[in-house]
Write a protein that holds these residues in place. Structure first.
Motif, PDB file in Angstrom:
ATOM      1  N   TRP A 338       0.808  -1.222   0.000  1.00  0.00           N
ATOM      2  CA  TRP A 338       0.000   0.000   0.000  1.00  0.00           C
ATOM      3  C   TRP A 338       0.841   1.273   0.000  1.00  0.00           C
ATOM      4  CZ3 TRP A 338      -4.123   1.897  -1.780  1.00  0.00           C
ATOM      5  CH2 TRP A 338      -4.682   3.062  -1.284  1.00  0.00           C
ATOM      6  N   ASP A 369      -4.873  -2.855  -2.005  1.00  0.00           N
ATOM      7  CA  ASP A 369      -5.961  -2.340  -2.848  1.00  0.00           C
ATOM      8  C   ASP A 369      -5.471  -2.064  -4.279  1.00  0.00           C
ATOM      9  OD1 ASP A 369      -8.252  -1.181  -3.699  1.00  0.00           O
ATOM     10  OD2 ASP A 369      -8.260   0.450  -2.241  1.00  0.00           O
ATOM     11  N   TRP A 413      -5.721  -8.214  -0.853  1.00  0.00           N
ATOM     12  CA  TRP A 413      -6.612  -7.273  -0.150  1.00  0.00           C
ATOM     13  C   TRP A 413      -8.049  -7.406  -0.644  1.00  0.00           C
ATOM     14  CZ3 TRP A 413      -9.774  -3.191  -1.651  1.00  0.00           C
ATOM     15  CH2 TRP A 413     -10.059  -2.176  -0.715  1.00  0.00           C
ATOM     16  N   ARG A 445     -15.709   8.069   0.907  1.00  0.00           N
ATOM     17  CA  ARG A 445     -14.598   7.515   0.113  1.00  0.00           C
ATOM     18  C   ARG A 445     -15.117   6.972  -1.226  1.00  0.00           C
ATOM     19  NH1 ARG A 445      -9.972   2.941   0.382  1.00  0.00           N
ATOM     20  NH2 ARG A 445      -8.224   4.332   0.174  1.00  0.00           N
ATOM     21  N   ASP A 480     -10.713  -5.286   4.614  1.00  0.00           N
ATOM     22  CA  ASP A 480     -10.818  -3.862   4.962  1.00  0.00           C
ATOM     23  C   ASP A 480     -12.285  -3.428   5.071  1.00  0.00           C
ATOM     24  OD1 ASP A 480      -9.841  -1.313   5.499  1.00  0.00           O
ATOM     25  OD2 ASP A 480      -8.375  -1.404   3.882  1.00  0.00           O
ATOM     26  N   ASN A 482     -13.902   0.508   4.875  1.00  0.00           N
ATOM     27  CA  ASN A 482     -13.401   1.882   4.816  1.00  0.00           C
ATOM     28  C   ASN A 482     -14.432   2.996   4.905  1.00  0.00           C
ATOM     29  OD1 ASN A 482     -10.558   1.761   4.828  1.00  0.00           O
ATOM     30  ND2 ASN A 482     -10.594   0.885   2.777  1.00  0.00           N
ATOM     31  N   CYS A 528      -8.939  -4.844   9.122  1.00  0.00           N
ATOM     32  CA  CYS A 528      -8.499  -3.465   8.927  1.00  0.00           C
ATOM     33  C   CYS A 528      -9.754  -2.638   8.722  1.00  0.00           C
ATOM     34  CB  CYS A 528      -7.620  -3.427   7.674  1.00  0.00           C
ATOM     35  SG  CYS A 528      -7.068  -1.785   7.210  1.00  0.00           S
ATOM     36  N   GLY A 530      -9.846   1.345   7.574  1.00  0.00           N
ATOM     37  CA  GLY A 530      -9.204   2.660   7.490  1.00  0.00           C
ATOM     38  C   GLY A 530      -8.175   2.764   8.596  1.00  0.00           C
ATOM     39  N   GLY A 531      -7.316   1.738   8.673  1.00  0.00           N
ATOM     40  CA  GLY A 531      -6.437   1.601   9.829  1.00  0.00           C
ATOM     41  C   GLY A 531      -7.160   0.811  10.900  1.00  0.00           C
ATOM     42  N   TRP A 547      -4.888  -4.466  11.575  1.00  0.00           N
ATOM     43  CA  TRP A 547      -4.037  -3.311  11.264  1.00  0.00           C
ATOM     44  C   TRP A 547      -4.417  -2.185  12.218  1.00  0.00           C
ATOM     45  CZ3 TRP A 547       0.302  -1.844   9.875  1.00  0.00           C
ATOM     46  CH2 TRP A 547       0.586  -0.668   9.189  1.00  0.00           C
ATOM     47  N   ASP A 550      -3.668   3.571  10.089  1.00  0.00           N
ATOM     48  CA  ASP A 550      -3.007   3.996   8.850  1.00  0.00           C
ATOM     49  C   ASP A 550      -1.849   4.933   9.159  1.00  0.00           C
ATOM     50  OD1 ASP A 550      -4.475   2.558   7.069  1.00  0.00           O
ATOM     51  OD2 ASP A 550      -5.901   4.149   6.619  1.00  0.00           O
TER      52      ASP A 550
HETATM   53  C1  GLA Z   1      -7.403   1.509   4.162  1.00  0.00           C
HETATM   54  C2  GLA Z   1      -6.348   0.694   4.874  1.00  0.00           C
HETATM   55  C3  GLA Z   1      -5.015   0.834   4.181  1.00  0.00           C
HETATM   56  C4  GLA Z   1      -5.150   0.411   2.739  1.00  0.00           C
HETATM   57  C5  GLA Z   1      -6.240   1.219   2.070  1.00  0.00           C
HETATM   58  C6  GLA Z   1      -6.505   0.718   0.671  1.00  0.00           C
HETATM   59  O1  GLA Z   1      -7.213   2.854   4.324  1.00  0.00           O
HETATM   60  O2  GLA Z   1      -6.262   1.055   6.199  1.00  0.00           O
HETATM   61  O3  GLA Z   1      -4.054   0.056   4.831  1.00  0.00           O
HETATM   62  O4  GLA Z   1      -5.432  -0.957   2.668  1.00  0.00           O
HETATM   63  O5  GLA Z   1      -7.458   1.154   2.782  1.00  0.00           O
HETATM   64  O6  GLA Z   1      -7.502   1.429   0.038  1.00  0.00           O
END
Ligand code: GLA
Length: 726
Positions: A338, A369, A413, A445, A480, A482, A528, A530-531, A547, A550
């Motif tokens: 990433w 991604d 991912w 997003r 993920d 997000n 995960c 968005g972190g 995760w 971010d």
């Molecule tokens: C999120 C995750 C990142 C990455 C992006 C990809 O923000 O936290 O680590 O994978 O999505 O779009």
């Protein structure tokens, strides 16, 4: 036996090695939470519940002979709405007649070894039936025929217990659950601080501590996920208690959706904590005979401060929550694409990452991604989970073969719960996103949330994933999530079930994660959002690591990791070395080592000097794996207490080894910096690997070492490794 019923006194006593929890069956079947705290031998609680009350305004039940009793002031174990308790109650069920008075009274109970699974819900589990004991108390409302099973499991060795509730509609008419908390706990004082974890994207899980006040404190999420903003964790910390001493009561909800943790102080300065699904935006319709299962709440008591509470959570989660092959097997050291490439990659670029990574000993390449549909930015293709052959000519097989040929494993991912308006899937099924007809669907997003409450949607998404995962050699999946959920509605849920959408969404996600982990037990799953926006124990049930943020800046990560460690072990905390601007590679590595460890950078951009440091880190990853994944954490200097530097230790369970890390967040120009270490065996002698000096555990813990001559610049850090001298 950790759970006993004293028939004569009508007392249940739930003992761990360090705590006791006492429930009394009082007159008329009222259940009272008589005690929770340090372990006590007593079974006599007569008179303890007594709280004088003002009879005009705190009603009593005329059929109760003991006139000291009023529902309004008594420590009710699982209090219902509308029947004389004016505080925040744990449950409210609207019956077919339209009123929501709810009054559960004791009917029967059973006690047995082990712990049952919760239908459709993640929960802690027993490895063997001897590990824990369960109490089920069956309670009933005789007017509405609503019933409930209050479930308690005691993990005797851990100082931990769990609570969950199952509601049963035993009437012949429908009813609607308006609120149903997983647990309610009463304390007869208010001399607590409340500790909790707040945050935002890139700054998750900051610790906050404030005195409990009269009235109502609530920590919650209404976002459809546990969220960046508040974690489903809180602790009541007795005034004066700190990291290393004093009484602490920790609460954590095994749930990934809207939650609520409330602490209420009543007019007698008694405290009630409720923890469970957020009633805001929640109603659950039950037809006759149907049941509803709440998520599980984990309760931890520590008489030795906040640090010990954290260690109890860590041990419990490592042993009784995380599952599957990667619970114990050593996890591959990964590099993620990433921050190295974002959406801009092709097969050759990824293979070049793998080649360079191989040279330094990295074991797995994760393609983040951007590999599917026509995705070159975040504006399209979520839902179209087939490979983009413009980027990866010849498809995934070609890429994976080349990566595997180098001796590296391969990870991929996904964001299964989302759909882009610009996707083939959305064009074919515009009603598959979460939406309310006639209302604009908010975008975040550039994506919508897919309707995981629908079986057909789940089937499609999981079918697409299964196609890829079955046909290619994929060792790891990053899952993920997000954005959060707005305009919460589903095309299929009618009026009666409309407010079930948030919870049904979460159950749908759990179902797909369950299928994924069953069908592909060898895949290492990392969550995960968005972190670290969905870092909760329920996610850990499916994925042994998450995760954490971010934000990969090593200095920022310190606060995030300290907060996360409040209840989540290092083995679960996704932490990578990146190209983030501040601090050198050494410090980035020292911070990421307190976590799952990995890299998130273009290895072709590393200098020769960096490469040497990376090689040492890779060696350290293996050297310290046991400590980081199974060790006990001691937070030595918290960033919320000291703005200059932070320090922590990981100690092996047998206390034969300890890794100490100190990071300067600011330049620290002082010639005296004494560190008193913790968690060692006072009677053992330890060699400090860095200089060969030998010290007793007692000396290190009581006198400490002056580490002021070690590095002091901003962003500098160092580690000390102590090994038992035999
Ligand atoms: C999120 C995750 C990142 C990455 C992006 C990809 O923000 O936290 O680590 O994978 O999505 O779009």
């Amino acid at each position: 036996m950790s759970i006993r019923f004293y028939e004569e006194k009508k007392i249940f006593k739930l003992d761990t090695a360090t705590s006791s929890y006492v429930i009394e069956i009082f007159e008329q079947g009222y259940l009272l939470c008589q005690y929770y705290g340090a372990k006590i031998p007593d079974v006599n609680f007569k008179g303890y519940k007594f709280r004088e009350y003002f009879a005009s305004f705190s009603p009593s039940n005329a059929s109760v002979e003991d006139h000291s009793f009023s529902a309004d002031v008594s420590p009710l174990e699982y209090s219902g709405f509308g029947v004389g308790d004016f505080r925040k109650t744990a449950v409210a069920i609207r019956n077919a007649d339209g009123n929501n008075c709810t009054d559960f009274r004791y009917v029967s109970h059973k006690i047995y070894k082990g712990k049952p699974a919760l239908a459709g819900m993640p929960a802690t589990y027993a490895n063997t039936d001897d590990e824990c004991e369960t109490l089920e108390i069956y309670v009933r409302d005789k007017v509405t025929d609503a019933a409930a099973v209050l479930m308690y499991t005691v993990f005797e060795n851990y100082g931990a217990m769990t609570k969950a509730v199952r509601i049963i509609n035993e009437s012949d008419k429908p009813m609607d659950i308006e609120k149903v908390y997983s647990a309610s706990v009463s304390f007869n004082t208010m001399d607590f601080d409340i500790v909790h974890l707040y945050g935002r994207h890139n700054a998750e899980r900051n610790m906050a501590r404030s005195p409990l006040e009269h009235g109502h404190t609530s920590l919650s999420s209404t976002r459809g996920s546990s969220s960046h903003f508040h974690n489903p964790f809180a602790a009541l910390v007795r005034h004066g208690a700190d990291e290393n001493q004093g009484e602490v009561f920790g609460f954590n909800l095994v749930y990934s959706g809207n939650f609520d943790i409330t602490a209420d102080v009543d007019y007698y300065e008694c405290t009630r904590v409720n923890i469970g699904i957020n009633p805001d935006g929640f109603t659950w319709h039950l037809e006759a005979g149907e049941e509803f299962q709440t998520p599980e709440a984990v309760l931890v008591f520590s008489g030795e401060g906040i640090g010990e509470m954290s260690r109890i959570f860590h041990r419990l989660y490592n042993n009784n929550l995380i599952r599957g092959r990667w619970k114990t097997e050593k996890r591959p050291l990964l590099i993620n694409s990433w921050e190295a490439a974002y959406f801009s990659f092709d097969t050759d670029k990824l293979v070049s990452f793998a080649e360079r990574a191989k040279e330094v000993g990295i074991e797995m390449l994760v393609m983040d991604d951007g590999w599917f549909g026509v995705r070159n930015s975040d504006n399209c293709s979520l839902g179209d989970w087939y490979v983009n052959e413009d980027k990866l000519p010849g498809g995934l097989g070609v890429l994976i073969d080349r990566v595997n040929a180098l001796g590296l494993k391969f990870g991929i991912w996904y964001e299964p719960e989302m759909i882009s308006p610009d996707s083939d899937l959305y064009r074919a099924h515009p009603d598959w996103c979460i939406h309310v007809p006639g209302r604009d669907c908010s975008i975040a997003r550039q994506q919508y949330v897919i309707d995981m409450s629908r079986a057909d949607v789940r089937e499609n998404i999981y079918g697409q994933m299964k196609e890829v995962l079955s046909n290619y050699k994929i060792d790891y999946v990053k899952w993920d999530f997000n954005r959060n959920i707005s305009e919460a509605g589903s095309a299929l849920l009618g009026k009666e079930h409309g407010e079930e959408i948030f919870h049904r969404f979460v159950l749908g996600t759990y179902e797909v994660m369950d299928r994924l982990t069953r069908d592909f037990p060898d895949i290492l799953l990392e969550n995960c959002s968005g972190g670290g926006g969905r870092f909760d124990p329920a996610m850990l049930y499916y994925s042994p690591q998450i995760w954490a943020s971010d934000n990969t800046d090593a200095i920022e990560r310190i606060a995030i990791q300290f907060g996360t460690s409040m209840c989540y072990p290092a083995s679960t905390m996704g932490a990578h070395v990146s190209m983030s601007r501040r601090t050198g590679f050494e410090t980035k590595g020292n911070v990421a080592m307190w976590g799952t460890f990995g890299y998130e950078l273009d290895p072709n951009h590393l200098t020769e000097k960096d490469i040497e440091i990376v090689k040492k880190q890779v060696a350290d990853y293996h050297k310290y794996y046991n400590l980081t994944h199974n060790g006990d954490l001691y937070r030595i200097v918290n960033p919320w207490d000291n703005s200059y530097y932070a320090a922590w230790e990981l100690v092996s369970p047998d206390k034969s080894e300890m890794l100490f890390t100190l990071v300067n967040m600011r330049y620290y120009h002082c010639n005296k910096r004494i560190i008193r270490f913790r968690g060692l065996d006072a009677d053992k002698y330890y060699t400090l690997e860095e200089n060969g000096e030998v010290y007793s555990g007692a000396f290190l813990m009581n006198a400490g070492l002056n580490v002021s001559r070690m590095r002091s610049g901003t962003g500098d850090s160092f580690t000390l490794h102590f090994v038992e001298k035999k």
